[in-house]
Design an enzyme around this catalytic site. Structure first.
Site, PDB file in Angstrom:
ATOM      1  N   CYS A 117      43.474  40.177  27.875  1.00 32.52           N
ATOM      2  CA  CYS A 117      42.438  41.200  27.954  1.00 32.52           C
ATOM      3  C   CYS A 117      42.865  42.316  28.907  1.00 32.52           C
ATOM      4  O   CYS A 117      43.619  42.097  29.852  1.00 32.52           O
ATOM      5  CB  CYS A 117      41.127  40.568  28.420  1.00 32.52           C
ATOM      6  SG  CYS A 117      39.713  41.704  28.402  1.00 32.52           S
ATOM      7  N   ASP A 132      40.984  43.589  31.026  1.00 29.47           N
ATOM      8  CA  ASP A 132      40.183  43.395  32.236  1.00 29.47           C
ATOM      9  C   ASP A 132      41.071  43.421  33.480  1.00 29.47           C
ATOM     10  O   ASP A 132      42.102  42.747  33.538  1.00 29.47           O
ATOM     11  CB  ASP A 132      39.446  42.058  32.138  1.00 29.47           C
ATOM     12  CG  ASP A 132      38.346  41.918  33.174  1.00 29.47           C
ATOM     13  OD1 ASP A 132      38.674  41.930  34.375  1.00 29.47           O
ATOM     14  OD2 ASP A 132      37.182  41.763  32.786  1.00 29.47           O
ATOM     15  N   ARG A 138      40.839  42.055  36.212  1.00 30.60           N
ATOM     16  CA  ARG A 138      40.879  40.833  37.022  1.00 30.60           C
ATOM     17  C   ARG A 138      41.851  39.783  36.495  1.00 30.60           C
ATOM     18  O   ARG A 138      42.040  38.751  37.138  1.00 30.60           O
ATOM     19  CB  ARG A 138      39.473  40.220  37.076  1.00 30.60           C
ATOM     20  CG  ARG A 138      38.436  41.128  37.693  1.00 30.60           C
ATOM     21  CD  ARG A 138      37.028  40.632  37.410  1.00 30.60           C
ATOM     22  NE  ARG A 138      36.689  40.748  35.993  1.00 30.60           N
ATOM     23  CZ  ARG A 138      35.530  40.361  35.463  1.00 30.60           C
ATOM     24  NH1 ARG A 138      34.600  39.818  36.245  1.00 30.60           N
ATOM     25  NH2 ARG A 138      35.304  40.519  34.174  1.00 30.60           N
ATOM     26  N   HIS A 146      39.414  34.912  28.899  1.00 29.02           N
ATOM     27  CA  HIS A 146      39.059  34.713  30.310  1.00 29.02           C
ATOM     28  C   HIS A 146      37.548  34.689  30.486  1.00 29.02           C
ATOM     29  O   HIS A 146      36.779  35.114  29.619  1.00 29.02           O
ATOM     30  CB  HIS A 146      39.663  35.820  31.180  1.00 29.02           C
ATOM     31  CG  HIS A 146      39.043  37.170  30.968  1.00 29.02           C
ATOM     32  ND1 HIS A 146      37.997  37.642  31.726  1.00 29.02           N
ATOM     33  CD2 HIS A 146      39.338  38.148  30.082  1.00 29.02           C
ATOM     34  CE1 HIS A 146      37.670  38.848  31.321  1.00 29.02           C
ATOM     35  NE2 HIS A 146      38.469  39.186  30.324  1.00 29.02           N
ATOM     36  N   CYS A 189      34.126  37.849  30.308  1.00 32.40           N
ATOM     37  CA  CYS A 189      34.738  38.919  29.507  1.00 32.40           C
ATOM     38  C   CYS A 189      33.649  39.837  28.954  1.00 32.40           C
ATOM     39  O   CYS A 189      32.769  39.399  28.208  1.00 32.40           O
ATOM     40  CB  CYS A 189      35.547  38.306  28.367  1.00 32.40           C
ATOM     41  SG  CYS A 189      36.280  39.534  27.258  1.00 32.40           S
TER      42      CYS A 189
END
Length: 212
Positions: free
Chosen positions: A42, A44, A46, A103, A106
């Site tokens: 992803c 993302d 993080r 993850h 999400c």
């Protein structure tokens, strides 16, 4: 909060420490790359695959997008960024494994499950809605199982089901399925729990994820 100036400061630290320690490695990589693994993760902020897997430069070919999605095999005149990266990794770099890593927490999976961007106009979520339509099979399964109870268990189920959808879509690609069938390529599913830092691996026979 990191801004551009902080990024440049980070680059300078990298030049003074990380790059200099790996100088021979970077010289090798200037000639070419030969990663054995492709990771589809992803976007993302993080969940950086290089950090999670503690990988050195050149060890992983990584593609990141909203919700770590792989579209099914499609032909036509559209731009297929994920498919192009997949084709390059599998047919040109000849990676031996492709890992789809979802993850926890999400946003893309959450939006798909709740329908947050359904019928959104351009500039207000239209492209997001179009992209996460790929998660419809996962959303339907989770909604059926959890009904109207959209609690943390439902969202985590959605995130894990999304990994399975991408694995299914990978197998619609002939040069992926052929290599998997003859043993040249392995497909794996993974899920990274942000809150506790644990990586879970998918057992496709049982459909369950367990800690690595």
């Amino acid at each position: 909060m990191t801004d551009f100036d902080a990024l440049i400061d980070g680059y300078r630290r990298f030049r003074g420490t990380g790059w200099s320690r790996e100088r021979d490695r970077w010289s090798e990589l200037a000639v070419g790359q030969s990663p054995k693994v492709m990771v589809i993760a992803c976007s993302d902020s993080r969940v950086d695959p290089a950090q999670i897997f503690d990988a050195r430069p050149g060890e992983m070919f990584v593609v990141r997008n909203v919700a770590a999605l792989v579209p099914p095999m499609e032909l036509g005149g559209c731009h297929h960024g994920v498919s192009a990266a997949l084709e390059f990794a599998v047919t040109q770099l000849q990676v031996e494994e492709v890992i789809v890593m979802g993850h926890g927490f999400c946003g893309g999976c959450a939006a798909a499950l709740t329908g947050q961007f359904d019928d959104a106009p351009h500039g207000a979520g239209h492209y997001i809605a179009d992209w996460i339509q790929l998660l419809e099979p996962a959303r339907d399964r989770v909604r059926q199982e959890h009904g109207g109870e959209l609690d943390r268990k439902a969202f985590q189920a959605m995130e894990m089901e999304g990994v399975k959808v991408s694995l299914d879509n990978l197998r619609t690609v002939p040069w992926v399925s052929e290599r998997e069938a003859d043993g040249r390529l392995k497909l794996r599913g993974a899920f990274f729990a942000i809150s506790d830092g644990i990586l879970y691996l998918l057992d496709e026979e049982s459909g369950r994820f367990s800690a690595a």
